[in-house]
Design a protein around this motif. Sequence first.
Motif, short mmCIF file in Angstrom:
data_model
loop_
_atom_site.label_atom_id
_atom_site.label_comp_id
_atom_site.label_asym_id
_atom_site.label_seq_id
_atom_site.Cartn_x
_atom_site.Cartn_y
_atom_site.Cartn_z
N SER A 54 -50.35 -18.89 54.79
CA SER A 54 -51.69 -19.34 55.19
C SER A 54 -52.52 -19.80 54.00
O SER A 54 -53.42 -20.63 54.16
CB SER A 54 -52.44 -18.23 55.94
N CYS A 55 -52.23 -19.27 52.83
CA CYS A 55 -52.98 -19.68 51.62
C CYS A 55 -52.87 -21.19 51.44
O CYS A 55 -53.88 -21.89 51.34
CB CYS A 55 -52.42 -18.99 50.38
N THR A 56 -51.66 -21.69 51.39
CA THR A 56 -51.42 -23.12 51.21
C THR A 56 -51.90 -23.91 52.41
O THR A 56 -52.54 -24.96 52.27
CB THR A 56 -49.92 -23.38 50.98
N ILE B 245 -52.10 -11.07 64.06
CA ILE B 245 -52.68 -10.04 64.94
C ILE B 245 -51.62 -9.41 65.83
O ILE B 245 -51.58 -8.19 66.00
CB ILE B 245 -53.83 -10.65 65.79
N ILE B 246 -50.73 -10.22 66.36
CA ILE B 246 -49.68 -9.69 67.23
C ILE B 246 -48.78 -8.73 66.47
O ILE B 246 -48.48 -7.62 66.94
CB ILE B 246 -48.87 -10.84 67.88
N HIS B 247 -48.36 -9.11 65.27
CA HIS B 247 -47.47 -8.23 64.49
C HIS B 247 -48.19 -6.97 64.02
O HIS B 247 -47.58 -5.89 63.98
CB HIS B 247 -46.85 -8.98 63.32
N LEU B 248 -49.46 -7.08 63.69
CA LEU B 248 -50.23 -5.86 63.34
C LEU B 248 -50.31 -4.93 64.54
O LEU B 248 -50.11 -3.71 64.41
CB LEU B 248 -51.64 -6.24 62.87
N LYS C 2 -41.49 -14.53 47.86
CA LYS C 2 -40.68 -15.75 47.90
C LYS C 2 -39.19 -15.43 48.01
O LYS C 2 -38.43 -16.20 48.59
CB LYS C 2 -40.92 -16.61 46.66
N LYS C 3 -38.78 -14.29 47.46
CA LYS C 3 -37.36 -13.91 47.46
C LYS C 3 -36.87 -13.43 48.82
O LYS C 3 -35.71 -13.57 49.14
CB LYS C 3 -37.08 -12.85 46.39
N TRP C 4 -37.75 -12.80 49.61
CA TRP C 4 -37.29 -12.20 50.87
C TRP C 4 -37.93 -12.80 52.12
O TRP C 4 -37.53 -12.45 53.23
CB TRP C 4 -37.49 -10.69 50.86
N LYS C 5 -38.88 -13.71 51.98
CA LYS C 5 -39.58 -14.22 53.17
C LYS C 5 -38.65 -14.90 54.18
O LYS C 5 -38.91 -14.88 55.37
CB LYS C 5 -40.74 -15.13 52.78
N ASP C 6 -37.55 -15.46 53.70
CA ASP C 6 -36.63 -16.13 54.62
C ASP C 6 -35.79 -15.16 55.45
O ASP C 6 -35.09 -15.57 56.37
CB ASP C 6 -35.71 -17.09 53.84
N SER D 204 -42.66 -5.04 61.32
CA SER D 204 -43.81 -5.79 61.83
C SER D 204 -44.72 -6.27 60.70
O SER D 204 -45.34 -7.33 60.80
CB SER D 204 -44.63 -4.93 62.80
N LEU D 205 -44.81 -5.48 59.63
CA LEU D 205 -45.67 -5.87 58.51
C LEU D 205 -45.05 -6.99 57.67
O LEU D 205 -45.78 -7.75 57.03
CB LEU D 205 -45.99 -4.65 57.64
N MET D 206 -43.73 -7.09 57.67
CA MET D 206 -43.09 -8.16 56.91
C MET D 206 -43.54 -9.55 57.38
O MET D 206 -43.94 -10.38 56.55
CB MET D 206 -41.57 -8.01 56.95
N PRO D 207 -43.53 -9.84 58.69
CA PRO D 207 -44.02 -11.16 59.11
C PRO D 207 -45.51 -11.34 58.87
O PRO D 207 -45.97 -12.46 58.61
CB PRO D 207 -43.69 -11.24 60.60
N VAL D 208 -46.28 -10.26 58.92
CA VAL D 208 -47.71 -10.36 58.61
C VAL D 208 -47.87 -10.87 57.18
O VAL D 208 -48.65 -11.80 56.92
CB VAL D 208 -48.44 -9.00 58.79
N ALA D 209 -47.11 -10.29 56.26
CA ALA D 209 -47.19 -10.70 54.86
C ALA D 209 -46.77 -12.16 54.70
O ALA D 209 -47.44 -12.94 54.01
CB ALA D 209 -46.31 -9.80 54.00
#
Length: 189
Positions: A173-175, A127-130, A86-90, A162-167
């Motif tokens: 996606s949970c919500t 999938i694209i970012h992975l 939540k702190k870094w997703k933006d 690339s893994l940051m946007p995957v996370a």
Amino acid sequence: MFYIITILTASLLIIAANAIFLSPAVVSVGEIALSVAVGVLAIIAEDGLSALILRRLTPTAWYSPDVKVFNVSRKEQKFYRSIKIKKWKDLVPELGLFTGFSKNDLKSTDDHEYLSRFLLESNYGVIIHLANGLLGFVIMFIPLCSTPSIWIPIFIVNLILSLMPVAVLRYTSCTLSKLYSRSRDKIKK
């Protein structure tokens, strides 16, 4: 902006480390800088190309919100909370402008079609970012970038970025999945 600063800083560090540890008689700082610049541009191009190929050549059905592989487990959700997403997703840029669907703001919490499209785009993004992160090694085949001290750090930076946007996509996606299921249940009634 975070990504640009990270890429520029990493590039400068790669250049500096190579300038310090490689013999100046063998390679100049200018040649190192050129190799790093070519490597960075090549990996950006590779990321764009793999995104385009995945978008155009894979069936949309593979990315449907109902495909089980995209479900996020409680353990995975707990992991995202533990890394304080939540702190870094933006800091992670949202590039929905390339697909005509922005994921910056949730415009509806009960429109089934909208939530379905949101999840579809998120699944594509995962999938694209992975693929982008994992396929970054291909820059080692470019002659100017084939030195391990050039391509490996560029690959690692690309992998992390690339893994940051995957996370972020998996976390949101949970919500979205809960909202999507609720909207689907309303339609069935």
